[in-house]
Design a protein around this motif. Structure first.
Motif, PDB file in Angstrom:
ATOM      1  N   THR A  48       0.853  -1.174   0.000  1.00  0.00           N
ATOM      2  CA  THR A  48       0.000   0.000   0.000  1.00  0.00           C
ATOM      3  C   THR A  48       0.897   1.234   0.000  1.00  0.00           C
ATOM      4  OG1 THR A  48      -1.820   1.132   1.108  1.00  0.00           O
ATOM      5  CG2 THR A  48      -0.208   0.068   2.540  1.00  0.00           C
ATOM      6  N   SER A  49       0.284   2.413  -0.055  1.00  0.00           N
ATOM      7  CA  SER A  49       1.096   3.636   0.002  1.00  0.00           C
ATOM      8  C   SER A  49       0.447   4.631   0.951  1.00  0.00           C
ATOM      9  CB  SER A  49       1.267   4.244  -1.385  1.00  0.00           C
ATOM     10  OG  SER A  49       0.003   4.513  -1.942  1.00  0.00           O
ATOM     11  N   ILE A  50       1.283   5.476   1.535  1.00  0.00           N
ATOM     12  CA  ILE A  50       0.790   6.492   2.471  1.00  0.00           C
ATOM     13  C   ILE A  50       0.122   7.600   1.664  1.00  0.00           C
ATOM     14  CG2 ILE A  50       1.523   8.294   4.107  1.00  0.00           C
ATOM     15  CD1 ILE A  50       3.696   6.303   5.079  1.00  0.00           C
ATOM     16  N   SER A  51      -1.137   7.916   2.027  1.00  0.00           N
ATOM     17  CA  SER A  51      -1.837   8.985   1.298  1.00  0.00           C
ATOM     18  C   SER A  51      -1.714  10.324   2.023  1.00  0.00           C
ATOM     19  CB  SER A  51      -3.301   8.626   1.083  1.00  0.00           C
ATOM     20  OG  SER A  51      -3.895   8.205   2.295  1.00  0.00           O
ATOM     21  N   LYS A  52      -1.515  10.251   3.375  1.00  0.00           N
ATOM     22  CA  LYS A  52      -1.377  11.496   4.129  1.00  0.00           C
ATOM     23  C   LYS A  52      -0.647  11.231   5.441  1.00  0.00           C
ATOM     24  CE  LYS A  52      -4.204  15.551   5.196  1.00  0.00           C
ATOM     25  NZ  LYS A  52      -5.562  15.999   5.534  1.00  0.00           N
ATOM     26  N   LEU A  53       0.257  12.125   5.781  1.00  0.00           N
ATOM     27  CA  LEU A  53       0.970  12.024   7.051  1.00  0.00           C
ATOM     28  C   LEU A  53       0.964  13.404   7.694  1.00  0.00           C
ATOM     29  CD1 LEU A  53       2.676  10.231   8.943  1.00  0.00           C
ATOM     30  CD2 LEU A  53       4.685  10.863   7.621  1.00  0.00           C
ATOM     31  N   THR A  54       0.337  13.502   8.881  1.00  0.00           N
ATOM     32  CA  THR A  54       0.190  14.795   9.540  1.00  0.00           C
ATOM     33  C   THR A  54       0.871  14.767  10.899  1.00  0.00           C
ATOM     34  OG1 THR A  54      -2.038  14.722   8.588  1.00  0.00           O
ATOM     35  CG2 THR A  54      -1.541  16.600   9.970  1.00  0.00           C
ATOM     36  N   ALA A  55       1.699  15.770  11.147  1.00  0.00           N
ATOM     37  CA  ALA A  55       2.382  15.870  12.443  1.00  0.00           C
ATOM     38  C   ALA A  55       1.477  16.590  13.432  1.00  0.00           C
ATOM     39  CB  ALA A  55       3.692  16.616  12.275  1.00  0.00           C
ATOM     40  N   GLY A  56       1.481  16.117  14.680  1.00  0.00           N
ATOM     41  CA  GLY A  56       0.743  16.790  15.754  1.00  0.00           C
ATOM     42  C   GLY A  56       1.681  17.033  16.915  1.00  0.00           C
ATOM     43  N   ARG A  57       1.113  17.362  18.059  1.00  0.00           N
ATOM     44  CA  ARG A  57       1.930  17.591  19.255  1.00  0.00           C
ATOM     45  C   ARG A  57       2.325  16.238  19.844  1.00  0.00           C
ATOM     46  NH1 ARG A  57       2.439  22.024  23.084  1.00  0.00           N
ATOM     47  NH2 ARG A  57       2.946  21.106  25.097  1.00  0.00           N
ATOM     48  N   LYS A  58       3.605  15.887  19.712  1.00  0.00           N
ATOM     49  CA  LYS A  58       4.149  14.596  20.166  1.00  0.00           C
ATOM     50  C   LYS A  58       3.385  13.406  19.577  1.00  0.00           C
ATOM     51  CE  LYS A  58       6.172  16.128  24.519  1.00  0.00           C
ATOM     52  NZ  LYS A  58       6.316  15.813  25.934  1.00  0.00           N
ATOM     53  N   LYS A  59       2.854  13.599  18.376  1.00  0.00           N
ATOM     54  CA  LYS A  59       2.124  12.502  17.717  1.00  0.00           C
ATOM     55  C   LYS A  59       2.093  12.731  16.204  1.00  0.00           C
ATOM     56  CE  LYS A  59      -2.434  14.625  18.207  1.00  0.00           C
ATOM     57  NZ  LYS A  59      -3.762  14.556  18.810  1.00  0.00           N
ATOM     58  N   PHE A  60       1.679  11.715  15.470  1.00  0.00           N
ATOM     59  CA  PHE A  60       1.407  11.880  14.042  1.00  0.00           C
ATOM     60  C   PHE A  60       0.191  11.024  13.669  1.00  0.00           C
ATOM     61  CE2 PHE A  60       4.500   8.266  13.948  1.00  0.00           C
ATOM     62  CZ  PHE A  60       3.769   7.343  13.233  1.00  0.00           C
ATOM     63  N   THR A  61      -0.466  11.456  12.592  1.00  0.00           N
ATOM     64  CA  THR A  61      -1.575  10.666  12.043  1.00  0.00           C
ATOM     65  C   THR A  61      -1.192  10.253  10.642  1.00  0.00           C
ATOM     66  OG1 THR A  61      -3.186  11.859  13.375  1.00  0.00           O
ATOM     67  CG2 THR A  61      -4.045  10.657  11.467  1.00  0.00           C
ATOM     68  N   VAL A  62      -1.268   8.957  10.400  1.00  0.00           N
ATOM     69  CA  VAL A  62      -0.916   8.439   9.072  1.00  0.00           C
ATOM     70  C   VAL A  62      -2.164   7.839   8.431  1.00  0.00           C
ATOM     71  CG1 VAL A  62      -0.078   6.227  10.044  1.00  0.00           C
ATOM     72  CG2 VAL A  62       0.656   6.915   7.763  1.00  0.00           C
ATOM     73  N   LYS A  63      -2.339   8.134   7.153  1.00  0.00           N
ATOM     74  CA  LYS A  63      -3.435   7.534   6.387  1.00  0.00           C
ATOM     75  C   LYS A  63      -2.826   6.817   5.180  1.00  0.00           C
ATOM     76  CE  LYS A  63      -7.483  10.133   7.508  1.00  0.00           C
ATOM     77  NZ  LYS A  63      -7.542  11.056   8.517  1.00  0.00           N
ATOM     78  N   TRP A  64      -3.440   5.692   4.818  1.00  0.00           N
ATOM     79  CA  TRP A  64      -2.921   4.907   3.708  1.00  0.00           C
ATOM     80  C   TRP A  64      -4.051   4.411   2.835  1.00  0.00           C
ATOM     81  CZ3 TRP A  64      -2.511   3.557   8.864  1.00  0.00           C
ATOM     82  CH2 TRP A  64      -3.351   2.522   9.292  1.00  0.00           C
ATOM     83  N   LYS A  65      -3.685   3.922   1.659  1.00  0.00           N
ATOM     84  CA  LYS A  65      -4.685   3.425   0.709  1.00  0.00           C
ATOM     85  C   LYS A  65      -5.129   2.021   1.128  1.00  0.00           C
ATOM     86  CE  LYS A  65      -3.494   6.210  -3.244  1.00  0.00           C
ATOM     87  NZ  LYS A  65      -2.229   6.577  -3.850  1.00  0.00           N
ATOM     88  N   LYS A  66      -6.435   1.816   1.079  1.00  0.00           N
ATOM     89  CA  LYS A  66      -6.990   0.522   1.479  1.00  0.00           C
ATOM     90  C   LYS A  66      -6.584  -0.560   0.476  1.00  0.00           C
ATOM     91  CE  LYS A  66     -11.548  -1.453   2.361  1.00  0.00           C
ATOM     92  NZ  LYS A  66     -12.955  -1.083   2.422  1.00  0.00           N
ATOM     93  N   GLN A  67      -6.211  -1.713   1.012  1.00  0.00           N
ATOM     94  CA  GLN A  67      -5.879  -2.858   0.162  1.00  0.00           C
ATOM     95  C   GLN A  67      -6.921  -3.947   0.437  1.00  0.00           C
ATOM     96  OE1 GLN A  67      -4.923  -4.374  -2.581  1.00  0.00           O
ATOM     97  NE2 GLN A  67      -3.018  -3.253  -2.354  1.00  0.00           N
ATOM     98  N   LYS A  68      -7.848  -4.120  -0.521  1.00  0.00           N
ATOM     99  CA  LYS A  68      -8.995  -5.019  -0.286  1.00  0.00           C
ATOM    100  C   LYS A  68      -8.641  -6.485  -0.435  1.00  0.00           C
ATOM    101  CE  LYS A  68     -12.176  -1.649  -2.238  1.00  0.00           C
ATOM    102  NZ  LYS A  68     -12.777  -1.318  -3.528  1.00  0.00           N
ATOM    103  N   THR A  69      -7.834  -6.809  -1.451  1.00  0.00           N
ATOM    104  CA  THR A  69      -7.647  -8.222  -1.779  1.00  0.00           C
ATOM    105  C   THR A  69      -6.507  -8.861  -1.004  1.00  0.00           C
ATOM    106  OG1 THR A  69      -6.258  -7.557  -3.619  1.00  0.00           O
ATOM    107  CG2 THR A  69      -8.544  -8.069  -4.144  1.00  0.00           C
ATOM    108  N   GLN A  70      -6.777 -10.070  -0.509  1.00  0.00           N
ATOM    109  CA  GLN A  70      -5.745 -10.906   0.117  1.00  0.00           C
ATOM    110  C   GLN A  70      -4.961 -10.161   1.200  1.00  0.00           C
ATOM    111  OE1 GLN A  70      -4.788 -14.385  -0.748  1.00  0.00           O
ATOM    112  NE2 GLN A  70      -6.912 -14.204  -1.351  1.00  0.00           N
TER     113      GLN A  70
END
Length: 202
Positions: A115-137
């Motif tokens: 899969t690949s990362i679609s969004k990576l957001t930095a926060g205060r002492k944290k981060f939020t990562v979003k990625w593309k859904k992989q449906k098969t297998q």
């Protein structure tokens, strides 16, 4: 041939020992010639890993003796596990015949699609990562993060649902640069045990 009546006897070679073809005279028992059959020490598959694409995979087999010479395919048969298509580890069985004897099993793995990362957001002492859904297998995802671009001493977070496509990771150090990568995995049963097979990293 001085009235000799040549007769051949074959001591078959294996993967770990040489064989011999001895030509003897059946009348006077004199050994007329001895030919060594070098052991079939090198068995390889054309590929040991594939990425799932819905197609059956059958890597070809090459057998070489310990002198580096190719062993003719007349000396062995190759059989594959059933339906080598889905994510999993599959066996290829090489059964020797003619001048060779023995059976050797080799395995190859079909990995899930990455899969690949679609969004990576930095926060205060944290981060939020979003990625593309992989449906098969795919069973789920693994996120890895580290302050090293080579991912030394990396921490790993497992997301066990393939419908989930985002995660917030907290308790990080402030004012540090973090590197993040994601991969997919599928849980498969092999020999009564559950194992995870991973895709390559994003």
């Amino acid at each position: 041939e001085n009235g000799h009546n040549p007769q051949k006897t074959v001591a078959k070679a294996t993967v770990s020992s040489d064989g011999k073809i001895i030509t003897k005279c059946s009348v006077c028992n004199e050994i007329l010639s001895t030919e060594v059959i070098p052991k079939a020490s090198n068995i390889s598959l054309s590929a040991s890993t594939y990425t799932y694409d819905g197609k059956v995979k059958k890597p070809s087999v090459t057998v070489k003796d310990d002198k580096g010479k190719k062993v003719s395919s007349a000396n062995y048969t190759v059989s594959y596990a059933k339906a080598c298509k889905n994510v999993g580890t599959y066996a290829v069985t090489v059964e020797f015949k003619e001048n060779y004897s023995g059976t050797v099993k080799k395995t190859f793995t079909i990995k899930p699609k990455s899969t690949s990362i679609s969004k990576l957001t930095a926060g205060r002492k944290k981060f939020t990562v979003k990625w593309k859904k992989q449906k098969t297998q795919t069973t789920g995802y693994q996120i890895q993060y580290s302050t090293s671009s080579k991912f030394k001493n990396a921490k790993t977070v497992t997301v066990s649902k393939n419908k989930t496509t985002g995660k917030t990771v907290s308790k990080l150090k402030a004012k540090k640069k973090y590197y993040v990568r994601v991969r997919t995995y599928k849980t498969v049963k092999a020999g009564g045990k559950s194992t995870k097979i991973y895709s390559s990293w994003s």
